[in-house]
Design an enzyme around this catalytic site. Structure first.
Site, PDB file in Angstrom:
ATOM      1  N   ASN A  46      42.483  75.984  57.333  1.00  0.00           N
ATOM      2  CA  ASN A  46      41.381  75.113  57.738  1.00  0.00           C
ATOM      3  C   ASN A  46      41.160  75.217  59.243  1.00  0.00           C
ATOM      4  O   ASN A  46      42.102  75.356  60.030  1.00  0.00           O
ATOM      5  CB  ASN A  46      41.581  73.656  57.279  1.00  0.00           C
ATOM      6  CG  ASN A  46      42.875  73.017  57.712  1.00  0.00           C
ATOM      7  OD1 ASN A  46      43.884  73.693  57.881  1.00  0.00           O
ATOM      8  ND2 ASN A  46      42.874  71.710  57.885  1.00  0.00           N
ATOM      9  N   GLU A  48      39.017  73.182  62.091  1.00  0.00           N
ATOM     10  CA  GLU A  48      38.225  71.969  62.363  1.00  0.00           C
ATOM     11  C   GLU A  48      37.385  72.129  63.631  1.00  0.00           C
ATOM     12  O   GLU A  48      37.522  73.113  64.365  1.00  0.00           O
ATOM     13  CB  GLU A  48      39.168  70.761  62.465  1.00  0.00           C
ATOM     14  CG  GLU A  48      39.901  70.521  61.148  1.00  0.00           C
ATOM     15  CD  GLU A  48      40.783  69.286  61.140  1.00  0.00           C
ATOM     16  OE1 GLU A  48      41.083  68.734  62.228  1.00  0.00           O
ATOM     17  OE2 GLU A  48      41.186  68.874  60.035  1.00  0.00           O
ATOM     18  N   CYS A  57      37.251  74.277  55.303  1.00  0.00           N
ATOM     19  CA  CYS A  57      38.521  74.197  54.575  1.00  0.00           C
ATOM     20  C   CYS A  57      39.160  75.578  54.414  1.00  0.00           C
ATOM     21  O   CYS A  57      38.475  76.605  54.442  1.00  0.00           O
ATOM     22  CB  CYS A  57      38.293  73.608  53.182  1.00  0.00           C
ATOM     23  SG  CYS A  57      37.729  71.904  53.193  1.00  0.00           S
ATOM     24  N   GLU A  59      40.497  77.061  51.736  1.00  0.00           N
ATOM     25  CA  GLU A  59      40.145  77.882  50.576  1.00  0.00           C
ATOM     26  C   GLU A  59      38.773  78.533  50.732  1.00  0.00           C
ATOM     27  O   GLU A  59      38.545  79.651  50.290  1.00  0.00           O
ATOM     28  CB  GLU A  59      40.244  77.089  49.260  1.00  0.00           C
ATOM     29  CG  GLU A  59      39.514  75.785  49.199  1.00  0.00           C
ATOM     30  CD  GLU A  59      40.356  74.600  49.682  1.00  0.00           C
ATOM     31  OE1 GLU A  59      40.787  74.636  50.846  1.00  0.00           O
ATOM     32  OE2 GLU A  59      40.499  73.612  48.924  1.00  0.00           O
ATOM     33  N   CYS A  90      38.113  69.923  47.906  1.00  0.00           N
ATOM     34  CA  CYS A  90      36.928  69.064  48.076  1.00  0.00           C
ATOM     35  C   CYS A  90      35.779  69.616  47.232  1.00  0.00           C
ATOM     36  O   CYS A  90      35.828  70.749  46.727  1.00  0.00           O
ATOM     37  CB  CYS A  90      36.538  68.974  49.553  1.00  0.00           C
ATOM     38  SG  CYS A  90      35.686  70.433  50.173  1.00  0.00           S
ATOM     39  N   CYS A  93      34.254  73.014  48.366  1.00  0.00           N
ATOM     40  CA  CYS A  93      35.092  74.170  48.021  1.00  0.00           C
ATOM     41  C   CYS A  93      35.027  74.469  46.534  1.00  0.00           C
ATOM     42  O   CYS A  93      35.043  75.637  46.128  1.00  0.00           O
ATOM     43  CB  CYS A  93      36.532  73.927  48.456  1.00  0.00           C
ATOM     44  SG  CYS A  93      36.723  74.068  50.247  1.00  0.00           S
TER      45      CYS A  93
HETATM   46  N1  THU Z   1      41.149  70.559  53.681  1.00  0.00           N
HETATM   47  C1  THU Z   1      41.287  71.847  53.258  1.00  0.00           C
HETATM   48  O1  THU Z   1      41.340  72.782  54.071  1.00  0.00           O
HETATM   49  N2  THU Z   1      41.368  72.066  51.918  1.00  0.00           N
HETATM   50  C2  THU Z   1      41.408  71.097  50.968  1.00  0.00           C
HETATM   51  O2  THU Z   1      41.529  71.409  49.788  1.00  0.00           O
HETATM   52  C3  THU Z   1      41.302  69.689  51.357  1.00  0.00           C
HETATM   53  C4  THU Z   1      41.058  69.420  52.786  1.00  0.00           C
HETATM   54  C5  THU Z   1      41.102  70.301  55.136  1.00  0.00           C
HETATM   55  C6  THU Z   1      39.785  69.844  55.683  1.00  0.00           C
HETATM   56  C7  THU Z   1      40.236  69.130  56.941  1.00  0.00           C
HETATM   57  O3  THU Z   1      40.422  70.107  57.973  1.00  0.00           O
HETATM   58  C8  THU Z   1      41.598  68.555  56.581  1.00  0.00           C
HETATM   59  O4  THU Z   1      42.038  69.284  55.460  1.00  0.00           O
HETATM   60  C9  THU Z   1      41.570  67.077  56.258  1.00  0.00           C
HETATM   61  O5  THU Z   1      40.608  66.776  55.326  1.00  0.00           O
END
Ligand code: THU
Length: 133
Positions: A46, A48, A57, A59, A90, A93
Site C-alpha cells: 500500500n 498512501e 491498496c 493488492e 476493500c 480492490c
Molecule cells: N489496505 C490495503 O492495502 N489492502 C486492504 O486489503 C485493506 C486496506 C490499506 C489501505 C490503507 O493504506 C491502509 O491499508 C489502511 O486502510
C-alpha cells in the site's frame, strides 16, 4: 483447489512486499503477491498520500504491477496485513480483482494463518463488460 505450498509461497512474497509499504498515515502496512498465469509473482504494497483518497491498496498495486509487465491472467493473489484476523479487501480492490478474474484470493493476518476466497464470494454480481484480456 489451490495447494498449501503455493499459498505459503505467495504469503511469503507478500510479507516481503509489505516491508516496502508507505503507510505513514494509517500505520497499517499491507503486502500483496499475485501469481500470474506466466508463473511470475508480481508484488505490491500500500502507498498512501497526504491527500488520503489518492492512497492505493497493496493488492491493487500488485495487479497493476502485473498488468504493467504484460500479465493479464492470474492464478491467485495473496494479501497480508498485521491484524488479528485475515485481512479483507476493500470494495475498490474487489472490483479490480474481479476485472482480471483472479480465481483464488488468499487472505492472511498477523500469524500467517490464511483463508482462501473466490471472487464470487468476495464480490457477487460484480460489474463487468465482456472484453478480451
Ligand atoms: N489496505 C490495503 O492495502 N489492502 C486492504 O486489503 C485493506 C486496506 C490499506 C489501505 C490503507 O493504506 C491502509 O491499508 C489502511 O486502510
Amino acid at each position: 483447489m489451490i495447494a498449501d505450498t503455493v499459498c505459503r509461497r505467495l504469503i511469503a512474497a507478500a510479507r516481503r512486499a509489505q516491508t516496502q509499504a508507505y503507510a505513514p498515515y494509517s500505520k497499517f502496512t499491507v503486502g500483496a503477491a499475485a501469481l500470474g498465469a506466466d508463473g511470475i509473482v508480481y508484488t505490491g504494497c500500500n502507498v498512501e498520500n497526504s491527500s488520503y483518497g489518492l492512497s492505493c491498496c497493496a493488492e491493487r498495486n500488485a495487479v497493476f504491477h502485473a498488468v504493467s509487465c504484460g500479465c493479464r491472467k492470474f492464478a491467485a493473489i495473496a494479501v497480508v496485513g498485521d491484524g488479528p484476523d485475515p485481512i479483507t479487501p476493500c470494495g475498490a480492490c474487489r472490483q479490480v480483482l474481479a476485472e482480471f478474474a483472479v480465481p483464488a484470493v488468499i487472505l492472511a493476518g498477523a500469524d500467517d494463518s490464511y483463508t482462501v476466497m473466490t471472487m464470487e464470494e468476495l464480490l457477487p454480481q460484480a460489474f463487468q463488460f465482456t472484453v478480451e484480456k
